[in-house]
Design a protein around this motif. Structure first.
Motif, PDB file in Angstrom:
ATOM      1  N   UNK A 153       0.821  -1.209   0.000  1.00 51.66           N
ATOM      2  CA  UNK A 153       0.000   0.000   0.000  1.00 51.66           C
ATOM      3  C   UNK A 153       0.859   1.264   0.000  1.00 51.66           C
ATOM      4  N   UNK A 154       2.173   1.108   0.101  1.00 52.98           N
ATOM      5  CA  UNK A 154       3.009   2.304   0.118  1.00 52.98           C
ATOM      6  C   UNK A 154       4.229   2.145  -0.790  1.00 52.98           C
ATOM      7  N   UNK A 155       5.382   1.788  -0.252  1.00 52.05           N
ATOM      8  CA  UNK A 155       6.596   1.676  -1.053  1.00 52.05           C
ATOM      9  C   UNK A 155       6.850   0.219  -1.428  1.00 52.05           C
ATOM     10  N   UNK A 156       7.906  -0.013  -2.190  1.00 56.80           N
ATOM     11  CA  UNK A 156       8.278  -1.378  -2.555  1.00 56.80           C
ATOM     12  C   UNK A 156       8.856  -2.095  -1.338  1.00 56.80           C
ATOM     13  N   UNK A 157       8.334  -3.272  -1.056  1.00 51.38           N
ATOM     14  CA  UNK A 157       8.893  -4.172  -0.059  1.00 51.38           C
ATOM     15  C   UNK A 157       9.281  -5.470  -0.769  1.00 51.38           C
ATOM     16  N   UNK A 158       9.871  -6.398  -0.051  1.00 50.63           N
ATOM     17  CA  UNK A 158      10.198  -7.697  -0.630  1.00 50.63           C
ATOM     18  C   UNK A 158      10.030  -8.769   0.434  1.00 50.63           C
ATOM     19  N   UNK A 159       9.138  -9.710   0.165  1.00 53.65           N
ATOM     20  CA  UNK A 159       8.856 -10.792   1.114  1.00 53.65           C
ATOM     21  C   UNK A 159       9.851 -11.922   0.894  1.00 53.65           C
ATOM     22  N   UNK A 160      10.562 -12.302   1.949  1.00 56.56           N
ATOM     23  CA  UNK A 160      11.545 -13.373   1.835  1.00 56.56           C
ATOM     24  C   UNK A 160      11.525 -14.220   3.104  1.00 56.56           C
ATOM     25  N   UNK A 161      11.154 -15.475   2.930  1.00 56.07           N
ATOM     26  CA  UNK A 161      11.257 -16.466   4.000  1.00 56.07           C
ATOM     27  C   UNK A 161      12.298 -17.480   3.521  1.00 56.07           C
ATOM     28  N   UNK A 162      13.553 -17.340   3.933  1.00 54.68           N
ATOM     29  CA  UNK A 162      14.646 -18.120   3.334  1.00 54.68           C
ATOM     30  C   UNK A 162      14.438 -19.631   3.355  1.00 54.68           C
ATOM     31  N   UNK A 163      13.800 -20.147   4.401  1.00 55.28           N
ATOM     32  CA  UNK A 163      13.633 -21.598   4.503  1.00 55.28           C
ATOM     33  C   UNK A 163      12.546 -22.128   3.586  1.00 55.28           C
ATOM     34  N   UNK A 164      11.749 -21.240   2.974  1.00 52.70           N
ATOM     35  CA  UNK A 164      10.588 -21.705   2.220  1.00 52.70           C
ATOM     36  C   UNK A 164      10.650 -21.404   0.725  1.00 52.70           C
ATOM     37  N   UNK A 165      11.158 -20.252   0.329  1.00 51.28           N
ATOM     38  CA  UNK A 165      11.083 -19.884  -1.092  1.00 51.28           C
ATOM     39  C   UNK A 165      12.019 -18.719  -1.374  1.00 51.28           C
TER      40      UNK A 165
END
Length: 323
Positions: A153-165
């Motif tokens: 809803x605002x700026x660019x973020x990045x979702x990272x769960x290292x153990x999963x994907x």
């Protein structure tokens, strides 16, 4: 000291070496193969340099003397053949096989879909078709293909769960997708990996992977409205919440609070952490967060409401009861 830091990083709860899905395992395996290839080339070059230094006063190669054909073969092998084979193999694995394995999932081939929305600096999680909205904790059933749709809803973020994907960017106005297919029960920590402002480092979340029965039980509980107050202290805290700015920023199911600026608090007491995994969800930490959020996460949108100590105690008791 460098080795100690390296070992600590590899064993952390957010380590890429603790893969719990096929996609993460493939990325992990590719990394080890790339490291092995790079190490072979590096130490091979060092060995040749060492031999050249030791034999700097002796013409020719060890065992072969000054035979030019052998030297030419070595140049062809180490300078062309081996690098070409290694690079083609790594390219095939990384840019053909792995891209296909970790590409956005086909929603028709997944068992469920969830939406994850990035905010400065927390994660909103929605379960379409159920009405469940939570924050900073993603609950999933084990061995289930999940289509994770991400946006912001605002700026660019990045979702990272290292153990999963792999990582997936959340971009304003766009909906990116990634597959979560976790093979074992556990709690896996994730992080925003795209710098997104002052509190980027404190924008974390947990993925709680449960048995299917435990997940159904959790989902059923989340679909219920907030529980009624059970003590006078909790009732007083409910009044504080409804009559202050809290109700204009947060939602609590079953009440008139319908704010959409901050996280949904309907079952906040059941979460393991607050402030996007910055603090454990304990009465003391929750009270400190209510009393002065800017001291914990400077720049966060939640203001200091200037509540007295008794009102903070009442509000804390009420929020802790929302399970």
């Amino acid at each position: 000291m460098a080795c100690a830091l390296l070992i600590c990083g590899c064993g952390s709860p957010q380590s890429m070496f603790r893969s719990a899905s096929k996609q993460s395992h493939d990325i992990d395996l590719l990394w080890w193969w790339m490291l092995g290839a790079a190490a072979l080339v590096f130490f091979g070059a060092l060995a040749l340099l060492g031999i050249a230094w030791i034999r700097r006063d002796t013409p020719g190669l060890p065992f072969f003397g000054e035979r030019e054909s052998v030297a030419e073969l070595m140049v062809l092998a180490f300078g062309i053949a081996i690098p070409v084979v290694a690079l083609v193999a790594l390219f095939g694995v990384s840019d053909i096989y792995l891209i296909g394995e970790s590409s956005p999932p086909d929603p028709r081939k997944t068992a469920m879909t969830i939406h994850v929305i990035g905010h400065q600096w927390w994660w909103e999680v929605k379960y379409p078709g159920t009405g469940v909205v939570t924050a900073n904790e993603i609950h999933l059933p084990v061995k289930t293909r999940v289509n994770v749709v991400v946006t912001t809803v605002d700026v660019i973020h990045s979702l990272w769960v290292p153990a999963l994907a792999r990582k997936v960017d959340t971009i304003p106005g766009a909906h990116n997708r990634i597959l979560f297919d976790v093979g074992r029960v556990g709690v896996y920590r994730g992080q925003c990996s795209q710098y997104c402002g002052l509190e980027h480092a404190d924008m974390a979340l947990k993925v709680v992977v449960q048995t299917r029965a435990a997940y159904r039980s959790w989902l059923n509980g989340q679909q219920r409205p907030a529980p009624a107050t059970a003590t006078p202290l909790q009732a007083a805290g409910r009044n504080v919440f409804m009559n202050s700015q809290c109700a204009s920023c947060h939602t609590i199911g079953g009440t008139s609070a319908r704010g959409a600026i901050g996280p949904n608090l309907t079952h906040v007491g059941s979460r393991t952490s607050i402030a996007a995994d910055t603090l454990a969800n304990t009465p003391a930490n929750l009270a400190a967060w209510i009393r002065d959020p800017q001291a914990i996460k400077p720049g966060v949108l939640m203001p200091d409401l200037g509540l007295s100590k008794p009102k903070v105690r009442e509000l804390t008791a009420y929020l802790e009861s929302l399970r």
